[in-house]
Write a protein that holds these residues in place. Sequence first.
Motif, PDB file in Angstrom:
ATOM      1  N   ALA B 211      -2.376   6.588  -5.754  1.00 58.69           N
ATOM      2  CA  ALA B 211      -2.070   5.153  -5.730  1.00 58.69           C
ATOM      3  C   ALA B 211      -2.291   4.503  -7.096  1.00 58.69           C
ATOM      4  O   ALA B 211      -1.471   3.702  -7.561  1.00 58.69           O
ATOM      5  N   ALA B 212      -3.393   4.836  -7.755  1.00 57.73           N
ATOM      6  CA  ALA B 212      -3.695   4.205  -9.043  1.00 57.73           C
ATOM      7  C   ALA B 212      -2.609   4.525 -10.066  1.00 57.73           C
ATOM      8  O   ALA B 212      -2.196   3.667 -10.860  1.00 57.73           O
ATOM      9  N   GLN B 213      -2.138   5.769 -10.033  1.00 58.47           N
ATOM     10  CA  GLN B 213      -1.099   6.180 -10.976  1.00 58.47           C
ATOM     11  C   GLN B 213       0.226   5.454 -10.685  1.00 58.47           C
ATOM     12  O   GLN B 213       0.915   4.992 -11.605  1.00 58.47           O
ATOM     13  N   VAL B 214       0.566   5.341  -9.398  1.00 59.71           N
ATOM     14  CA  VAL B 214       1.807   4.640  -9.024  1.00 59.71           C
ATOM     15  C   VAL B 214       1.731   3.175  -9.459  1.00 59.71           C
ATOM     16  O   VAL B 214       2.670   2.632 -10.052  1.00 59.71           O
ATOM     17  N   GLU B 215       0.583   2.543  -9.189  1.00 62.44           N
ATOM     18  CA  GLU B 215       0.439   1.135  -9.567  1.00 62.44           C
ATOM     19  C   GLU B 215       0.591   0.942 -11.068  1.00 62.44           C
ATOM     20  O   GLU B 215       1.256   0.007 -11.530  1.00 62.44           O
ATOM     21  N   LYS B 216      -0.001   1.868 -11.833  1.00 54.52           N
ATOM     22  CA  LYS B 216       0.098   1.797 -13.299  1.00 54.52           C
ATOM     23  C   LYS B 216       1.563   1.949 -13.740  1.00 54.52           C
ATOM     24  O   LYS B 216       2.051   1.210 -14.596  1.00 54.52           O
ATOM     25  N   GLU B 217       2.249   2.907 -13.132  1.00 57.98           N
ATOM     26  CA  GLU B 217       3.649   3.124 -13.530  1.00 57.98           C
ATOM     27  C   GLU B 217       4.520   1.910 -13.220  1.00 57.98           C
ATOM     28  O   GLU B 217       5.426   1.570 -13.987  1.00 57.98           O
ATOM     29  N   ILE B 218       4.259   1.287 -12.064  1.00 58.42           N
ATOM     30  CA  ILE B 218       5.038   0.073 -11.735  1.00 58.42           C
ATOM     31  C   ILE B 218       4.765  -1.002 -12.784  1.00 58.42           C
ATOM     32  O   ILE B 218       5.691  -1.521 -13.417  1.00 58.42           O
ATOM     33  N   LYS B 219       3.475  -1.291 -12.993  1.00 51.65           N
ATOM     34  CA  LYS B 219       3.124  -2.443 -13.830  1.00 51.65           C
ATOM     35  C   LYS B 219       3.547  -2.267 -15.289  1.00 51.65           C
ATOM     36  O   LYS B 219       3.755  -3.242 -16.000  1.00 51.65           O
ATOM     37  N   GLU B 220       3.689  -1.002 -15.725  1.00 52.31           N
ATOM     38  CA  GLU B 220       4.041  -0.778 -17.123  1.00 52.31           C
ATOM     39  C   GLU B 220       5.524  -0.482 -17.316  1.00 52.31           C
ATOM     40  O   GLU B 220       5.970  -0.210 -18.437  1.00 52.31           O
ATOM     41  N   MET B 221       6.314  -0.528 -16.234  1.00 51.41           N
ATOM     42  CA  MET B 221       7.733  -0.190 -16.362  1.00 51.41           C
ATOM     43  C   MET B 221       8.457  -1.229 -17.230  1.00 51.41           C
ATOM     44  O   MET B 221       8.442  -2.414 -16.914  1.00 51.41           O
ATOM     45  N   PRO B 222       9.062  -0.774 -18.333  1.00 50.57           N
ATOM     46  CA  PRO B 222       9.718  -1.747 -19.220  1.00 50.57           C
ATOM     47  C   PRO B 222      10.887  -2.458 -18.528  1.00 50.57           C
ATOM     48  O   PRO B 222      11.497  -1.907 -17.609  1.00 50.57           O
ATOM     49  N   ASN B 223      11.206  -3.647 -18.984  1.00 52.29           N
ATOM     50  CA  ASN B 223      12.282  -4.489 -18.436  1.00 52.29           C
ATOM     51  C   ASN B 223      12.005  -4.953 -17.008  1.00 52.29           C
ATOM     52  O   ASN B 223      12.041  -6.140 -16.715  1.00 52.29           O
ATOM     53  N   TYR B 224      11.686  -4.030 -16.118  1.00 53.08           N
ATOM     54  CA  TYR B 224      11.537  -4.392 -14.715  1.00 53.08           C
ATOM     55  C   TYR B 224      10.224  -5.126 -14.413  1.00 53.08           C
ATOM     56  O   TYR B 224      10.209  -6.088 -13.654  1.00 53.08           O
ATOM     57  N   PHE B 225       9.093  -4.621 -14.983  1.00 49.69           N
ATOM     58  CA  PHE B 225       7.793  -5.188 -14.588  1.00 49.69           C
ATOM     59  C   PHE B 225       6.844  -5.519 -15.748  1.00 49.69           C
ATOM     60  O   PHE B 225       5.970  -6.363 -15.590  1.00 49.69           O
ATOM     61  N   ALA B 226       7.001  -4.852 -16.891  1.00 47.66           N
ATOM     62  CA  ALA B 226       5.995  -4.975 -17.954  1.00 47.66           C
ATOM     63  C   ALA B 226       5.821  -6.415 -18.443  1.00 47.66           C
ATOM     64  O   ALA B 226       4.718  -6.809 -18.818  1.00 47.66           O
ATOM     65  N   ASP B 227       6.889  -7.213 -18.400  1.00 46.97           N
ATOM     66  CA  ASP B 227       6.810  -8.584 -18.919  1.00 46.97           C
ATOM     67  C   ASP B 227       6.391  -9.602 -17.862  1.00 46.97           C
ATOM     68  O   ASP B 227       6.449 -10.809 -18.100  1.00 46.97           O
ATOM     69  N   TYR B 228       5.987  -9.112 -16.683  1.00 43.99           N
ATOM     70  CA  TYR B 228       5.668 -10.016 -15.567  1.00 43.99           C
ATOM     71  C   TYR B 228       4.245  -9.787 -15.081  1.00 43.99           C
ATOM     72  O   TYR B 228       3.683  -8.707 -15.258  1.00 43.99           O
ATOM     73  N   ASP B 229       3.702 -10.810 -14.418  1.00 41.42           N
ATOM     74  CA  ASP B 229       2.504 -10.581 -13.615  1.00 41.42           C
ATOM     75  C   ASP B 229       2.973  -9.935 -12.323  1.00 41.42           C
ATOM     76  O   ASP B 229       3.776 -10.517 -11.586  1.00 41.42           O
ATOM     77  N   THR B 230       2.488  -8.718 -12.084  1.00 40.38           N
ATOM     78  CA  THR B 230       2.972  -7.926 -10.958  1.00 40.38           C
ATOM     79  C   THR B 230       1.826  -7.630 -10.010  1.00 40.38           C
ATOM     80  O   THR B 230       0.748  -7.212 -10.452  1.00 40.38           O
ATOM     81  N   ILE B 231       2.066  -7.861  -8.731  1.00 40.84           N
ATOM     82  CA  ILE B 231       1.061  -7.590  -7.699  1.00 40.84           C
ATOM     83  C   ILE B 231       1.573  -6.421  -6.872  1.00 40.84           C
ATOM     84  O   ILE B 231       2.731  -6.432  -6.434  1.00 40.84           O
ATOM     85  N   VAL B 232       0.716  -5.405  -6.667  1.00 42.99           N
ATOM     86  CA  VAL B 232       1.132  -4.223  -5.906  1.00 42.99           C
ATOM     87  C   VAL B 232       0.258  -4.093  -4.659  1.00 42.99           C
ATOM     88  O   VAL B 232      -0.972  -4.109  -4.754  1.00 42.99           O
ATOM     89  N   HIS B 233       0.912  -3.998  -3.488  1.00 43.75           N
ATOM     90  CA  HIS B 233       0.211  -3.747  -2.223  1.00 43.75           C
ATOM     91  C   HIS B 233       0.689  -2.405  -1.682  1.00 43.75           C
ATOM     92  O   HIS B 233       1.896  -2.146  -1.664  1.00 43.75           O
ATOM     93  N   PHE B 234      -0.262  -1.568  -1.228  1.00 43.54           N
ATOM     94  CA  PHE B 234       0.132  -0.328  -0.555  1.00 43.54           C
ATOM     95  C   PHE B 234       0.035  -0.547   0.947  1.00 43.54           C
ATOM     96  O   PHE B 234      -0.997  -1.005   1.444  1.00 43.54           O
ATOM     97  N   ILE B 235       1.125  -0.257   1.635  1.00 45.58           N
ATOM     98  CA  ILE B 235       1.161  -0.493   3.086  1.00 45.58           C
ATOM     99  C   ILE B 235       1.783   0.709   3.775  1.00 45.58           C
ATOM    100  O   ILE B 235       2.322   1.611   3.123  1.00 45.58           O
ATOM    101  N   SER B 236       1.701   0.713   5.099  1.00 46.02           N
ATOM    102  CA  SER B 236       2.295   1.809   5.876  1.00 46.02           C
ATOM    103  C   SER B 236       3.802   1.603   5.983  1.00 46.02           C
ATOM    104  O   SER B 236       4.305   0.489   5.843  1.00 46.02           O
ATOM    105  N   GLU B 237       4.520   2.688   6.244  1.00 47.12           N
ATOM    106  CA  GLU B 237       5.971   2.569   6.406  1.00 47.12           C
ATOM    107  C   GLU B 237       6.287   1.652   7.597  1.00 47.12           C
ATOM    108  O   GLU B 237       7.232   0.866   7.551  1.00 47.12           O
ATOM    109  N   GLU B 238       5.476   1.749   8.644  1.00 52.40           N
ATOM    110  CA  GLU B 238       5.720   0.894   9.805  1.00 52.40           C
ATOM    111  C   GLU B 238       5.629  -0.583   9.433  1.00 52.40           C
ATOM    112  O   GLU B 238       6.473  -1.394   9.813  1.00 52.40           O
ATOM    113  N   GLU B 239       4.598  -0.925   8.642  1.00 48.41           N
ATOM    114  CA  GLU B 239       4.452  -2.322   8.230  1.00 48.41           C
ATOM    115  C   GLU B 239       5.624  -2.754   7.352  1.00 48.41           C
ATOM    116  O   GLU B 239       6.134  -3.872   7.482  1.00 48.41           O
ATOM    117  N   LEU B 240       6.064  -1.864   6.463  1.00 53.60           N
ATOM    118  CA  LEU B 240       7.210  -2.199   5.608  1.00 53.60           C
ATOM    119  C   LEU B 240       8.433  -2.524   6.461  1.00 53.60           C
ATOM    120  O   LEU B 240       9.141  -3.510   6.226  1.00 53.60           O
TER     121      LEU B 240
END
Lengths: 328, 328
Positions: B211-240
Motif C-alpha cells: 500500500a505504501a508503495q502504491v500511494e507513493k507512486e500515485i502521489k508522485e505521478m507526473p502530470n496526473y497527480f504530482a502537482d496536486y494535493d492528493t488523498i489516497v484511500h484503500f478500500i475493498s472492491e465491494e465498497e468501490l
Amino acid sequence: MKTRIGILGYGNLGRGTEIAVAAANDMELAAVFTRRDPSSVSILTPNVPVINVDEIEKWTDKIDVLVLCGGSATDLPEQTPRYAKLFNVIDSFDTHARIPEHFASVDAAAKEGGKVGLISAGWDPGLFSLNRVYANAILPDGKDYTFWGKGVSQGHSDAIRRIEGVKNAKQYTIPVDAALDAVRSGANPELTTRQKHTRECFVVLEDGADAAQVEKEIKEMPNYFADYDTIVHFISEEELLTEHAGMAHGGFVFRTGKTGINKENNHIIEYSLKLDSNPEFTTSVLIAYARAVKRLSDEGQTGAKTVLDIPPAYLCEQSGEELRAHFL
Amino acid sequence: MKTRIGILGYGNLGRGTEIAVAAANDMELAAVFTRRDPSSVSILTPNVPVINVDEIEKWTDKIDVLVLCGGSATDLPEQTPRYAKLFNVIDSFDTHARIPEHFASVDAAAKEGGKVGLISAGWDPGLFSLNRVYANAILPDGKDYTFWGKGVSQGHSDAIRRIEGVKNAKQYTIPVDAALDAVRSGANPELTTRQKHTRECFVVLEDGADAAQVEKEIKEMPNYFADYDTIVHFISEEELLTEHAGMAHGGFVFRTGKTGINKENNHIIEYSLKLDSNPEFTTSVLIAYARAVKRLSDEGQTGAKTVLDIPPAYLCEQSGEELRAHFL
C-alpha cells in the motif's frame, strides 16, 4: 475597417456604451446624438462630435450600428422603430410584457429600411434570457428560478418617492440566502414572493414628515411592497447621496431538472452575475451584440432580432478557427 | 412529423440519448446501431430495432440525425467523418486539443455528403465553451477560470489502475472551496494547479500489494497527480462497487472583468453545473443540439458546426414568438 458606432442619448447607458466602444479593438465611436443642446454635452472621447438628433439623417452613411440609449417606458417604443428605418440599431428594451409588440414594430421598420434591429439586449432581458432558453431546451422536465439583486430597483425607489413626506429614496432588492440555498440543494422548492426577495429602503423625509406613517405606507403598498418583508431606514439626504449612489446589481438564474428512466437523476444549472455597474455591464452586452448586428447586416439580413437569434460566435472579434482552438 | 433519431453505440451515452429522446415531444427513436451482436443488446424503448452497424447504409432515408455515442480517443475521429457523408450527425468529441483537426475532417465529409455535422456538444466542451465565449465577448478586459468537479475523472482513474498492485480505482476531481471563494470575491487571484483542484483516490489493492508503495507512486505521478494535493484511500472492491459507482459530475466557469473610465468597476459572471448523471446530462445537451442540426439541414446548410455557430432559439421546440413571449 472598424465598426462605426453611433450613440443616441447620453445618460448612464450612453456613457457606458462610449466606454465599451473604447474597450473594443474593432470599433470606433463616430458620433453621439442628443436631444439637448450639443454644446451642453461633454463626452469622454476626444475628437468625436456631439450632434443634435434633428440632424441624424445626415449620418446614415457614416454609422454602422446606432446604439439606442433611451428608456423603455417612452423613448424606445418610439425611437427604435423610427431609427431602424435608417440605421442598423440595437436597444436594451426591458419591459418584458411589451417585447412582442416592440419586436413587431421594429421588425416592420427594419425590413422597410433594409436594416437589422436587435432589441432587448442586456442582462435581463439578455443574458438571463439566454440562460433560461438553453437550460429549458436541455432539461425539458424542470423548474426555473430567477432572483435579482442585490441592486437598486428604480421602479420601487420611484414608488417610495411618490409618498407624501418623502424627499428622496433608494430601494434595494435582495435575494434571500435561504431561498438560494434551497434551490441549490435540488429540493425544487415552491417559493412565495416573500421567500425569494427582501426589500430594503433608504428614505429621506421632508421636514416635519411623519416617519411612522411613511413606513406604514411603504410596507402596505400593494404589488410593490405588501407581499415582501420590507426594511425601512430613515437617513439624511447627505448619507443617501454619498452611501447609496452606487449602481451595483446582479442576480441568479437557475434551472433544476430531472433525467433518467425513473427521473431519478437531478441536475442544477446556475448562472449568476455580480456587477459593480449595472449600466456599464449592460452596455458591454450591447456592444458585443452590436458586432453581431454589423455582421448580420453585412450578410444581407434584415428585420428585428433578439439575443435568441444570434450565434454566439457572432459576438466575437475572433474568427471561427480561433474560437474553436481557444474557447471550445 | 417527429425528428427521427438514430443512436450509434449503446453504452452510457447511448442509453442517455435514448432517455433524452423519450423526454422530447418532437423526437422519436428510429433505431440503435451497434458493433455487437444485436440480439445481445437490450434497449429501453419498445418496438425500436437494434441493428448491426454494418447495415447502417440502408437507413439513410429513415434517420434525420444520427447521434454518435462512441469515445473521443479512437471511435469518434473515425466515425464522425465517416457517417457525416451519409447522415446529419452530432457527437460529443471532447479532446480539446484535437478539435480543430476533427472539425476539418467532419467539415469536408459533411460537405461531400450534403449533411450537417455538429461536433463537441455536451458540457465541456459545450455549455462551458458557450459561457467562455459569451463572457469574453462581453468583458474583453478580464480573466477566465474553469473548475471541474466534484466528479470522477476517467483518465485519472485509468492512470491509477495501470500501477502494479492496483486492482481497481476511482479518482474524484474536487474544486478547492477557497479558490472558488477567492474568484467570487473579485480578487482576480493567480491560482496554481494545486490551489484549484484536489484529487481524491479510492483504490482497491491486489492481494499482497504494498500500500505504501502504491500511494507513493500515485502521489508522485507526473502530470496526473504530482502537482496536486492528493488523498489516497484503500478500500475493498465491494465498497468501490457500491459506494463509488455514481456518475455525478459538475463544474464552474467564471469570468471576472473590469469596465469604467479607470477600470474601476468589477464584474463577475459565474456559471455552474451540479449533475447527478454526467452521461444523461451530456446526452440531454446532444438531443437539444440534434434539434438544431435538423433545422440547419432543413434550411440547406451543410458542413461542420459547433455550439458556437448555433442560435439559441434553434435548440427549442417553441417558435420564435413563444420564446420571445415567455423566455426573453
